[in-house]
Design an enzyme around this catalytic site. Structure first.
Site, short mmCIF file in Angstrom:
data_model
loop_
_atom_site.label_atom_id
_atom_site.label_comp_id
_atom_site.label_asym_id
_atom_site.label_seq_id
_atom_site.Cartn_x
_atom_site.Cartn_y
_atom_site.Cartn_z
N CYS A 194 -21.68 -47.25 -14.52
CA CYS A 194 -22.33 -46.96 -15.79
C CYS A 194 -21.34 -46.42 -16.83
O CYS A 194 -20.51 -47.17 -17.32
CB CYS A 194 -23.53 -46.04 -15.58
SG CYS A 194 -24.67 -46.06 -16.97
N TYR A 195 -21.35 -45.12 -17.12
CA TYR A 195 -20.37 -44.60 -18.08
C TYR A 195 -18.95 -44.90 -17.59
O TYR A 195 -18.07 -45.27 -18.38
CB TYR A 195 -20.55 -43.08 -18.25
CG TYR A 195 -19.59 -42.47 -19.25
CD1 TYR A 195 -19.89 -42.45 -20.60
CD2 TYR A 195 -18.37 -41.94 -18.82
CE1 TYR A 195 -19.00 -41.90 -21.51
CE2 TYR A 195 -17.47 -41.39 -19.73
CZ TYR A 195 -17.78 -41.37 -21.07
OH TYR A 195 -16.90 -40.83 -21.97
N GLY A 233 -22.76 -40.89 -17.08
CA GLY A 233 -22.74 -39.71 -17.93
C GLY A 233 -23.56 -39.96 -19.18
O GLY A 233 -23.81 -41.11 -19.53
N SER A 265 -33.52 -15.71 5.37
CA SER A 265 -34.83 -15.88 4.73
C SER A 265 -35.76 -16.69 5.60
O SER A 265 -36.91 -16.90 5.26
CB SER A 265 -34.63 -16.61 3.40
OG SER A 265 -34.19 -17.93 3.68
N SER A 310 -29.76 -20.32 5.32
CA SER A 310 -29.33 -19.00 5.79
C SER A 310 -29.34 -18.94 7.31
O SER A 310 -28.51 -18.24 7.91
CB SER A 310 -30.18 -17.89 5.18
OG SER A 310 -31.53 -18.02 5.54
N THR A 311 -30.25 -19.70 7.96
CA THR A 311 -30.28 -19.67 9.42
C THR A 311 -29.00 -20.29 9.99
O THR A 311 -28.36 -19.73 10.89
CB THR A 311 -31.52 -20.44 9.96
OG1 THR A 311 -32.68 -19.90 9.35
CG2 THR A 311 -31.63 -20.32 11.47
N GLY A 368 -35.09 -19.81 6.07
CA GLY A 368 -34.81 -21.18 5.63
C GLY A 368 -33.62 -21.74 6.39
O GLY A 368 -32.90 -21.01 7.08
N LYS A 384 -27.83 -30.51 1.70
CA LYS A 384 -28.98 -30.03 2.47
C LYS A 384 -29.26 -30.89 3.71
O LYS A 384 -29.51 -30.37 4.79
CB LYS A 384 -30.20 -30.03 1.56
CG LYS A 384 -31.37 -29.32 2.13
CD LYS A 384 -31.49 -27.99 1.46
CE LYS A 384 -32.49 -27.09 2.04
NZ LYS A 384 -32.29 -25.73 1.48
N HIS A 431 -26.61 -48.88 -11.14
CA HIS A 431 -26.44 -47.73 -10.25
C HIS A 431 -26.63 -48.13 -8.79
O HIS A 431 -27.75 -48.18 -8.30
CB HIS A 431 -27.44 -46.63 -10.62
CG HIS A 431 -27.11 -45.98 -11.92
ND1 HIS A 431 -26.22 -44.93 -12.02
CD2 HIS A 431 -27.50 -46.26 -13.18
CE1 HIS A 431 -26.09 -44.58 -13.29
NE2 HIS A 431 -26.86 -45.38 -14.01
N GLU A 435 -26.04 -46.37 -6.30
CA GLU A 435 -26.37 -45.20 -5.48
C GLU A 435 -27.86 -44.93 -5.38
O GLU A 435 -28.29 -44.17 -4.52
CB GLU A 435 -25.63 -43.96 -6.04
CG GLU A 435 -26.11 -43.45 -7.39
CD GLU A 435 -25.50 -44.16 -8.59
OE1 GLU A 435 -25.00 -45.30 -8.43
OE2 GLU A 435 -25.55 -43.60 -9.70
#
Ligand code: XMP
Length: 522
Positions: free
Chosen positions: A93-94, A66, A235, A240-241, A237, A378, A180, A182
Site C-alpha cells: 500500500c503506502y 500508512g 491479575s 501476568s500469569t 490474566g 497475545k 493488503h 496480511e
C-alpha cells in the site's frame, strides 16, 4: 527486558523487519510472518539507520501501509540507500507507492479502491506462486501508482480501475503490492507472504514459541542478580500469569506475587483468580485496596485521570511492599509486543489512551523492570501459556483492562453504576459461555454511563440506565469488528439485564468497528 536485556530473538532467527509508516495493519503483517514461523520485528520509519540494520541483520524488509500521501509535505520517507543494500523488499500500500515514487514513478490521487477487488496477474513471478490468473484481494487506498519508472515492471492490475496492483524491480528482489496480503479478506495473502519471506528472501522458519520457555527463563536468571527479589502483580490474566511463571522458574522463591483488588473487578473475580492461580502454583499476597482506590476516584469523570490515579495507587502499593523488604528491587511486567511498539510510536501522533503497561503507570524510579514477554504477541503468549501447562480458563480468559471497570463506566464512578456494570457484564459472559461463543470473541462486556431511558416497570413510569453491550472480534486489539452474535443470544442478554437489574431500562448493542471507535468506551 528493557534496558537490561541482552537476549534478542533476531540474533538467533532469520528476521523480517517491518518498517512502520503508521498503517493500521502493521502489527498484522508482523504476526502473519510469525505464523510462518519466521521472526519479525517492527521499527518506525524514522528509527531506521545503517547501525540498526547491521545490528538486526534482517533477511528482508516489508514497508507497511500508512495514512499519508507520498507527495504530501513531510510525508514519511526512507533513505534511498535502503533500496541498494541488496535486501528483498516488499512494499504494501503506502510502501508500494513509496518505492515507485522513490524510483521516479508517479503517484496520484485516484478514484479510491476500498474492500474486495479483483486483480489480474499480467506477468508470472515467484511472488504469485499458487495464485490463479484472477484473484480477490483487499484494497484500502485513495492514491495509486499512475506510472512506473523504467526499472519497475507491472505484475498485476485491478480489473475495474486498471490501476497497478503489483510490480517488481527488473533486476532486484524489490516488490510492491497495492493491496493488503496480511488481512484475511485477501484469501491467498498468506501464500504471497510465504512466497516472499521463505522462497524469495530465503528465511528459515525456526521461530517456535514452544522452544522459547528455557530461553526466556535463562534470560530472567541472567538479568536478576542473586539475592534480589522480584515483585510481580498478577491479575489472573494470561500475560501476568505467564510472566509470573517464567520469573518463578528463573528465581524460585525470590519471586513475590501480589494480587491487588482495586474495587473495580468483575463479579466473583477475586475468588476465581485466586483459585485459578493456585492451579499453576501461584499463591499471591492478596491486598484488598478497594476503599483506597475508590475514595481517590470519587467524582472523577475524565478517563485519563482515572487511569492516572489508578496507576499511581498501584505504584504506591508496590513501593509499600518493597519498603517492608528492601531486597525487592525488581518489578516483573507482562508488557507485550504491541505495547512496546506503541510506546515508541510516531512522535506528534495523538495518544488515544494511556494503556496501563505503557503510559498508565508512572515511571518507576525505584524498581528495575523485567519484561520477559516483551517480544511476544497475545496469541504467542497464549501458546507459551499452554506450553507451561496453564489451564484453559486462564489461557482463554478475555483481556481485562488494568483500570478494570473504571474504563467501562462513563463519567463518575458510583456504587450504583459499579453494581450495574458488574451484574450486566456477568450476564453477557454467562450467556456467551452458554452459547459457546465466549472463546470465539476477543472481549465481551457491558458499559454504563449517565444517560437515562424512560421505561415502564409494571404499569409505572421508571427512568433507568442505558447499558451498552460490546462484543468484539479482534486478532490483537489494534483493530476490531463487532461480533455478529445471533439475535437470540442478544435477546437473552437484553432480557436478563433489564429483568435482573431493576435500575436498567434499555440495553443497546455497539455495532461500530475499531477504528473509528476504540474497544473500551473511554
Ligand atoms: P482500546 O479501548 O484502546 O483497547 O481499543 C484496546 C485493548 O486494550 C485494552 N485496554 C486497556 N488495557 N489498561 C489496560 O491494561 C487500559 O487502560 C486499557 N484501555 C484499554 C482493551 O481492553 C482492549 O483489549
Amino acid at each position: 527486558m528493557s534496558s537490561e536485556e541482552s537476549w534478542k530473538p533476531y540474533r538467533e532467527h532469520d528476521t523480517v523487519l517491518v518498517i512502520n509508516f503508521g498503517g493500521q495493519y502493521t502489527h498484522l503483517i508482523a504476526r502473519r510472518i510469525r505464523e510462518l514461523n519466521v521472526y519479525s520485528e517492527i521499527v518506525h520509519y524514522f528509527q531506521l539507520s545503517k547501525e540498526l540494520l547491521s545490528e538486526i541483520k534482517p533477511k528482508a524488509l516489508i514497508l507497511s501501509g500508512g495514512p499519508r500521501s507520498v507527495y504530501s509535505e513531510n510525508a514519511p520517507k526512507i533513505p534511498m540507500w535502503l533500496l541498494d543494500v541488496g535486501l528483498p523488499i516488499l512494499g504494501i500500500c503506502y510502501g508500494h507507492q513509496l518505492i515507485a515514487s522513490m524510483l521516479g514513478g508517479e503517484v496520484r490521487r485516484g478514484k479510491g479502491e476500498y474492500g474486495r477487488v479483483t486483480i489480474r496477474i499480467v506477468k508470472r513471478d515467484p511472488l504469485f506462486r499458487e495464485w490463479g490468473e484472477q484473484e480477490l484481494v483487499w484494497m484500502s487506498h485513495a492514491d495509486y501508482v499512475a506510472k512506473l519508472p523504467p526499472e519497475l515492471e507491472e505484475l498485476a492490475v485491478s480489473e475495474d480501475t486498471g490501476y497497478i496492483a503489483a510490480f517488481r524491480h527488473r533486476s532486484k528482489p524489490i516488490y510492491g503490492v497495492q493491496f493488503h496480503p496480511e488481512v484475511v479478506h485477501t484469501p491467498r495473502g498468506k501464500i504471497l507472504l510465504k512466497n516472499f519471506v521463505i522462497d524469495i528472501a530465503g528465511c528459515r522458519p525456526t521461530w517456535r514459541i514452544e522452544n522459547l520457555v528455557d530461553k526466556l527463563v535463562e534470560e530472567v536468571r541472567r538479568t536478576v542478580p542473586d539475592g534480589d527479589k522480584v515483585l510481580c502483580a498478577v491479575s489472573g490474566g494470561i500475560d501476568s500469569t505467564v510472566t509470573a511463571l517464567i520469573v518463578k522458574k528463573a528465581v524460585g522463591n525470590r519471586l513475590v506475587t501480589v494480587f491487588v483488588n482495586h474495587g473495580l473487578l468483575r463479579e466473583g473475580e477475586v475468588e476465581e483468580v485466586l483459585s485459578n492461580l493456585r492451579k499453576v502454583g501461584i499463591e499471591p499476597m492478596y491486598i484488598d485496596a478497594s476503599q483506597r482506590f475508590l475514595s481517590k476516584l470519587v467524582g472523577v469523570e475524565d478517563p485519563e485521570e482515572k487511569r492516572r490515579i489508578i496507576g499511581e495507587e498501584f505504584v504506591r502499593i508496590f513501593e509499600e511492599i518493597a519498603d517492608r523488604d528492601p531486597t525487592i528491587k525488581w518489578l516483573a511486567q507482562g508488557t507485550t509486543y504491541p505495547d512496546v511498539i506503541e510506546s515508541g510510536a510516531v512522535p506528534g501522533a495523538d495518544r488515544i489512551k494511556s494503556h496501563h503497561n505503557v503510559g498508565g503507570l508512572p515511571r518507576f524510579t525505584r524498581f528495575r523492570i523485567v519484561e520477559p514477554i516483551r517480544y511476544l504477541y497475545k496469541d504467542e503468549v497464549r501458546k507459551l501459556g499452554l506450553a507451561l501447562g496453564v489451564p484453559e480458563e486462564i489461557v482463554w480468559r478475555h483481556p481485562f483492562p488494568g483500570p478494570g471497570l473504571a474504563v467501562r463506566i462513563i463519567g463518575a464512578i458510583t456504587e450504583e453504576k459499579l453494581e450495574i456494570v458488574r451484574k450486566a457484564s456477568k450476564i453477557v459472559e454467562d450467556e456467551l459461555r452458554k452459547a459457546n461463543i465466549y472463546k470465539k470473541v476477543w472481549q465481551a462486556f457491558a458499559v454504563v454511563g449517565n444517560d437515562k431511558w424512560v421505561g415502564v416497570k409494571g404499569d409505572a413510569r421508571a427512568e433507568g440506565y442505558i447499558v451498552i453491550v460490546r462484543i468484539v472480534e479482534s486478532e490483537d486489539g489494534m483493530t476490531a469488528d463487532w461480533a455478529r452474535v445471533p439475535y437470540e443470544v442478544l435477546d437473552r442478554i437484553a432480557r436478563r439485564i433489564t429483568s435482573e437489574i431493576p435500575q436498567v431500562t434499555m440495553v443497546t448493542y455497539a455495532v461500530t468497528t475499531k477504528p473509528p471507535a476504540t474497544i473500551e468506551p473511554c
